[in-house]
Design an enzyme around this catalytic site. Structure first.
Site, PDB file in Angstrom:
ATOM      1  N   HIS A  16      20.336  84.733  19.436  1.00 56.76           N
ATOM      2  CA  HIS A  16      19.537  83.776  18.638  1.00 56.76           C
ATOM      3  C   HIS A  16      20.456  82.970  17.724  1.00 56.76           C
ATOM      4  O   HIS A  16      20.840  83.445  16.657  1.00 56.76           O
ATOM      5  CB  HIS A  16      18.491  84.523  17.801  1.00 56.76           C
ATOM      6  CG  HIS A  16      17.550  83.617  17.057  1.00 56.76           C
ATOM      7  ND1 HIS A  16      16.183  83.725  17.142  1.00 56.76           N
ATOM      8  CD2 HIS A  16      17.771  82.586  16.204  1.00 56.76           C
ATOM      9  CE1 HIS A  16      15.616  82.800  16.384  1.00 56.76           C
ATOM     10  NE2 HIS A  16      16.559  82.102  15.789  1.00 56.76           N
ATOM     11  N   HIS A  18      21.379  78.836  16.028  1.00 57.19           N
ATOM     12  CA  HIS A  18      21.114  77.408  15.850  1.00 57.19           C
ATOM     13  C   HIS A  18      22.458  76.708  15.805  1.00 57.19           C
ATOM     14  O   HIS A  18      23.203  76.850  14.845  1.00 57.19           O
ATOM     15  CB  HIS A  18      20.342  77.162  14.545  1.00 57.19           C
ATOM     16  CG  HIS A  18      19.014  77.843  14.522  1.00 57.19           C
ATOM     17  ND1 HIS A  18      17.872  77.247  14.994  1.00 57.19           N
ATOM     18  CD2 HIS A  18      18.655  79.093  14.129  1.00 57.19           C
ATOM     19  CE1 HIS A  18      16.862  78.087  14.880  1.00 57.19           C
ATOM     20  NE2 HIS A  18      17.302  79.216  14.363  1.00 57.19           N
ATOM     21  N   LEU A  19      22.767  75.988  16.876  1.00 58.47           N
ATOM     22  CA  LEU A  19      24.063  75.296  16.926  1.00 58.47           C
ATOM     23  C   LEU A  19      23.958  73.862  16.433  1.00 58.47           C
ATOM     24  O   LEU A  19      24.988  73.198  16.260  1.00 58.47           O
ATOM     25  CB  LEU A  19      24.632  75.328  18.345  1.00 58.47           C
ATOM     26  CG  LEU A  19      24.999  76.711  18.883  1.00 58.47           C
ATOM     27  CD1 LEU A  19      25.517  76.613  20.323  1.00 58.47           C
ATOM     28  CD2 LEU A  19      26.046  77.400  17.995  1.00 58.47           C
ATOM     29  N   ARG A  20      22.718  73.365  16.228  1.00 63.10           N
ATOM     30  CA  ARG A  20      22.508  71.976  15.775  1.00 63.10           C
ATOM     31  C   ARG A  20      23.144  70.989  16.749  1.00 63.10           C
ATOM     32  O   ARG A  20      23.302  71.292  17.925  1.00 63.10           O
ATOM     33  CB  ARG A  20      23.053  71.764  14.356  1.00 63.10           C
ATOM     34  CG  ARG A  20      22.641  72.834  13.337  1.00 63.10           C
ATOM     35  CD  ARG A  20      21.162  72.953  13.143  1.00 63.10           C
ATOM     36  NE  ARG A  20      20.840  73.761  11.966  1.00 63.10           N
ATOM     37  CZ  ARG A  20      19.720  74.447  11.809  1.00 63.10           C
ATOM     38  NH1 ARG A  20      18.818  74.484  12.773  1.00 63.10           N
ATOM     39  NH2 ARG A  20      19.491  75.124  10.702  1.00 63.10           N
ATOM     40  N   ASN A  44      15.351  73.787  18.320  1.00 57.81           N
ATOM     41  CA  ASN A  44      14.658  73.035  17.248  1.00 57.81           C
ATOM     42  C   ASN A  44      15.522  71.918  16.680  1.00 57.81           C
ATOM     43  O   ASN A  44      15.749  71.828  15.480  1.00 57.81           O
ATOM     44  CB  ASN A  44      14.147  73.976  16.145  1.00 57.81           C
ATOM     45  CG  ASN A  44      15.251  74.741  15.433  1.00 57.81           C
ATOM     46  OD1 ASN A  44      16.321  74.987  15.997  1.00 57.81           O
ATOM     47  ND2 ASN A  44      15.020  75.121  14.196  1.00 57.81           N
ATOM     48  N   LYS A 102      10.833  78.883  23.693  1.00 54.71           N
ATOM     49  CA  LYS A 102      10.637  79.316  22.309  1.00 54.71           C
ATOM     50  C   LYS A 102       9.289  78.860  21.780  1.00 54.71           C
ATOM     51  O   LYS A 102       8.948  77.681  21.856  1.00 54.71           O
ATOM     52  CB  LYS A 102      11.766  78.742  21.437  1.00 54.71           C
ATOM     53  CG  LYS A 102      11.682  79.081  19.961  1.00 54.71           C
ATOM     54  CD  LYS A 102      11.974  80.544  19.678  1.00 54.71           C
ATOM     55  CE  LYS A 102      11.714  80.903  18.213  1.00 54.71           C
ATOM     56  NZ  LYS A 102      12.890  80.869  17.389  1.00 54.71           N
ATOM     57  N   HIS A 139       8.802  82.961  17.242  1.00 52.49           N
ATOM     58  CA  HIS A 139       8.911  82.980  15.778  1.00 52.49           C
ATOM     59  C   HIS A 139       7.603  83.575  15.283  1.00 52.49           C
ATOM     60  O   HIS A 139       6.568  82.927  15.313  1.00 52.49           O
ATOM     61  CB  HIS A 139       9.139  81.576  15.202  1.00 52.49           C
ATOM     62  CG  HIS A 139       9.353  81.618  13.719  1.00 52.49           C
ATOM     63  ND1 HIS A 139      10.582  81.470  13.130  1.00 52.49           N
ATOM     64  CD2 HIS A 139       8.480  81.859  12.698  1.00 52.49           C
ATOM     65  CE1 HIS A 139      10.472  81.598  11.813  1.00 52.49           C
ATOM     66  NE2 HIS A 139       9.202  81.836  11.530  1.00 52.49           N
ATOM     67  N   HIS A 177      14.158  87.700  15.039  1.00 51.24           N
ATOM     68  CA  HIS A 177      14.498  88.013  13.643  1.00 51.24           C
ATOM     69  C   HIS A 177      13.417  88.810  12.921  1.00 51.24           C
ATOM     70  O   HIS A 177      12.817  88.331  11.963  1.00 51.24           O
ATOM     71  CB  HIS A 177      14.877  86.747  12.857  1.00 51.24           C
ATOM     72  CG  HIS A 177      14.043  85.521  13.162  1.00 51.24           C
ATOM     73  ND1 HIS A 177      12.671  85.500  13.112  1.00 51.24           N
ATOM     74  CD2 HIS A 177      14.406  84.268  13.514  1.00 51.24           C
ATOM     75  CE1 HIS A 177      12.235  84.300  13.421  1.00 51.24           C
ATOM     76  NE2 HIS A 177      13.274  83.533  13.675  1.00 51.24           N
ATOM     77  N   LEU A 222      13.895  82.025   6.865  1.00 53.52           N
ATOM     78  CA  LEU A 222      12.577  82.429   7.361  1.00 53.52           C
ATOM     79  C   LEU A 222      12.732  83.226   8.639  1.00 53.52           C
ATOM     80  O   LEU A 222      13.555  82.853   9.480  1.00 53.52           O
ATOM     81  CB  LEU A 222      11.707  81.188   7.613  1.00 53.52           C
ATOM     82  CG  LEU A 222      11.253  80.478   6.332  1.00 53.52           C
ATOM     83  CD1 LEU A 222      10.596  79.150   6.652  1.00 53.52           C
ATOM     84  CD2 LEU A 222      10.306  81.369   5.530  1.00 53.52           C
ATOM     85  N   ASP A 250      20.572  84.555  14.182  1.00 55.36           N
ATOM     86  CA  ASP A 250      19.811  83.472  13.553  1.00 55.36           C
ATOM     87  C   ASP A 250      20.700  82.665  12.607  1.00 55.36           C
ATOM     88  O   ASP A 250      20.241  82.192  11.570  1.00 55.36           O
ATOM     89  CB  ASP A 250      18.573  84.002  12.808  1.00 55.36           C
ATOM     90  CG  ASP A 250      17.607  82.880  12.430  1.00 55.36           C
ATOM     91  OD1 ASP A 250      17.662  81.816  13.066  1.00 55.36           O
ATOM     92  OD2 ASP A 250      16.812  83.075  11.498  1.00 55.36           O
ATOM     93  N   HIS A 254      22.751  74.845   7.174  1.00 57.43           N
ATOM     94  CA  HIS A 254      22.250  73.680   6.436  1.00 57.43           C
ATOM     95  C   HIS A 254      23.323  73.334   5.414  1.00 57.43           C
ATOM     96  O   HIS A 254      23.976  74.237   4.878  1.00 57.43           O
ATOM     97  CB  HIS A 254      20.943  74.011   5.697  1.00 57.43           C
ATOM     98  CG  HIS A 254      19.778  74.303   6.589  1.00 57.43           C
ATOM     99  ND1 HIS A 254      18.976  73.313   7.112  1.00 57.43           N
ATOM    100  CD2 HIS A 254      19.287  75.473   7.056  1.00 57.43           C
ATOM    101  CE1 HIS A 254      18.028  73.861   7.853  1.00 57.43           C
ATOM    102  NE2 HIS A 254      18.197  75.175   7.854  1.00 57.43           N
ATOM    103  N   ALA A 266      15.420  76.393   4.648  1.00 57.61           N
ATOM    104  CA  ALA A 266      15.495  77.809   5.026  1.00 57.61           C
ATOM    105  C   ALA A 266      16.566  78.004   6.092  1.00 57.61           C
ATOM    106  O   ALA A 266      16.595  77.264   7.072  1.00 57.61           O
ATOM    107  CB  ALA A 266      14.147  78.274   5.553  1.00 57.61           C
TER     108      ALA A 266
HETATM  109  C1  NCD Z   1      16.014  78.261  11.112  1.00 61.28           C
HETATM  110  C2  NCD Z   1      16.624  76.856  11.105  1.00 61.28           C
HETATM  111  O1  NCD Z   1      17.142  76.435  10.064  1.00 61.28           O
HETATM  112  O2  NCD Z   1      16.596  76.195  12.144  1.00 61.28           O
HETATM  113  N1  NCD Z   1      15.829  78.675   9.745  1.00 61.28           N
HETATM  114  C3  NCD Z   1      15.703  79.954   9.307  1.00 61.28           C
HETATM  115  O3  NCD Z   1      15.436  80.144   8.112  1.00 61.28           O
HETATM  116  N2  NCD Z   1      15.862  80.989  10.090  1.00 61.28           N
HETATM  117  C4  NCD Z   1      14.749  78.282  11.899  1.00 61.28           C
HETATM  118  C5  NCD Z   1      14.240  79.671  12.200  1.00 61.28           C
HETATM  119  O4  NCD Z   1      14.812  80.404  13.013  1.00 61.28           O
HETATM  120  O5  NCD Z   1      13.210  80.065  11.614  1.00 61.28           O
HETATM  121 ZN    ZN Z   2      16.225  80.916  14.133  1.00 63.40          ZN
END
Ligand code: NCD
Ligand code: ZN
Length: 347
Positions: A16, A18-20, A44, A102, A139, A177, A222, A250, A254, A266
């Site tokens: 899991h 987030h590579l953006r 996302n 997802k 989620h 998560h 989150l 996860d 940011h 988050a």
């Molecule tokens: C994640 C994100 O920033 O994309 N944020 C987080 O707090 N975990 C999204 C997610 O997995 O809920």
């Molecule tokens: Zn996530």
């Protein structure tokens, strides 16, 4: 060094991340690629990865951004919406473009506003996924603003996940998560079709940590961290060796300016310190012999993929971690960054 000062495990994967995209991806990808063989890449983005074409293009951008010589493999996912087409889902899975889809309840977290507003709208998609053996990644929080934020995962289990799994008894699913003792118990009761990922930060912090000496925006993610009893249940689950629990960081970068503000984003950026954190937790729990199952074996078994060929060596050698990663004149603050951590990865 004694045995417990040195742990050799198969190359782990991160189920899991987030590579953006763009400059942020350039900045964070090398950290995940340095620690993990493969990763399940969350969809996302803005706009979200909703089609086979978008997923292929995103995969190509990730591969192009990898450091020279890296063998890291991104495993792509599809972002479900109210109008996802079951044929598109099946095509992407059959063509091996994506490995899972997802489910973001609309509004549950970062960039989830395009997510699913009503599960009835994706019933045909879930039926198709059940039939073709494609995992659903969830989620697991309700979005009703009247439900206390600390209860949103537990309420989701009762009001959403229980009926969803009852309607699709053959669906493979991952509750992502997990943060509560209720979720851990739920996953155990619904194995082996249901599994869960557990993050480093949820194993290390509780909800009080968010307010320790003042407001800590970099610990806000989150689902939000819960009471200490929940953290202890997560540690027990992760270190149990049970096949239904596996590694998923996860890592959710940011910039500091979007977190250190009146209404902060988050997400915890844990990519650069993930394995150091997990190893420390397993050591503290006297479970270093079960780290490999959690980090490197249980995930591939669930997804039906081979385990990685290589190995990673963790050593009990205190090392200072990177405090932040620069991006676009700003920075992304690392979870446990700038600290001396007891375990490091042998070069
Ligand atoms: C994640 C994100 O920033 O994309 N944020 C987080 O707090 N975990 C999204 C997610 O997995 O809920
Ligand atoms: Zn996530």
């Amino acid at each position: 060094m004694t045995n417990t000062d040195r742990v050799v495990i198969r190359q782990p994967d991160d189920w899991h991340v987030h590579l953006r995209d763009g400059a942020m991806m350039q900045a964070v990808l090398p950290w995940t690629a340095a620690q993990f063989g493969r990763a399940i890449v969350m969809p996302n983005l803005v706009p979200p990865v909703t089609t086979v074409t978008l997923a292929e293009a995103y995969r190509d951008r990730i591969l192009a951004a990898l450091p020279e010589g890296s063998a890291f493999q991104p495993l792509m996912t599809c972002y479900l919406t109210d109008s996802t087409d079951p044929d598109e889902i099946e095509r992407g899975f059959a063509d091996r473009v994506w490995v899972a889809a997802k489910l973001y309840p609309a509004g549950a977290t970062t960039n989830s506003h395009g997510g699913v507003t009503d599960l009835r709208r994706v019933a045909a998609v879930l039926e198709r996924m059940e039939r073709i053996g494609m995992p659903l990644l969830i989620h697991g929080e309700v979005t009703d603003p009247n439900v206390d934020i600390f209860d949103r995962e537990a309420v989701f289990l009762d009001t959403v996940l229980t009926p969803l799994l009852a309607a699709h008894p053959g669906l493979k699913a991952v509750l992502e998560h997990v943060t509560t003792t209720e979720a851990v118990d739920f996953v155990r009761a619904h194995g082996p079709w249901l599994a869960a990922t557990i993050t480093p930060h949820h194993l290390m912090i509780n909800r009080t940590s968010l307010f320790q000496g003042g407001l800590r925006p970099h610990l806000y993610c989150l689902p939000v961290a819960k009471r200490e009893k929940h953290r202890l249940a997560l540690r027990q689950a992760a270190t149990s060796g049970e096949g239904c629990f596996f590694l998923g960081t996860d890592t959710a970068p940011h910039t500091a300016s979007t977190k250190e503000t009146a209404c902060g984003c988050a997400g915890c950026f844990v990519g650069p310190t993930a394995l150091q954190c997990y190893t420390q937790v397993f050591d503290e729990e006297g479970a270093l012999d079960r780290l490999e199952a959690f980090a490197s074996l249980n995930g591939p078994a669930f997804y039906g993929l081979p385990v990685n060929a290589g190995s990673v060596t963790l050593v009990r050698k205190a090392a200072l971690t990177v405090d932040a990663v620069p991006v676009n004149g700003d920075r992304v603050v690392v979870f446990r960054g700038g600290e001396e951590m007891p375990w490091s990865i042998e070069a």
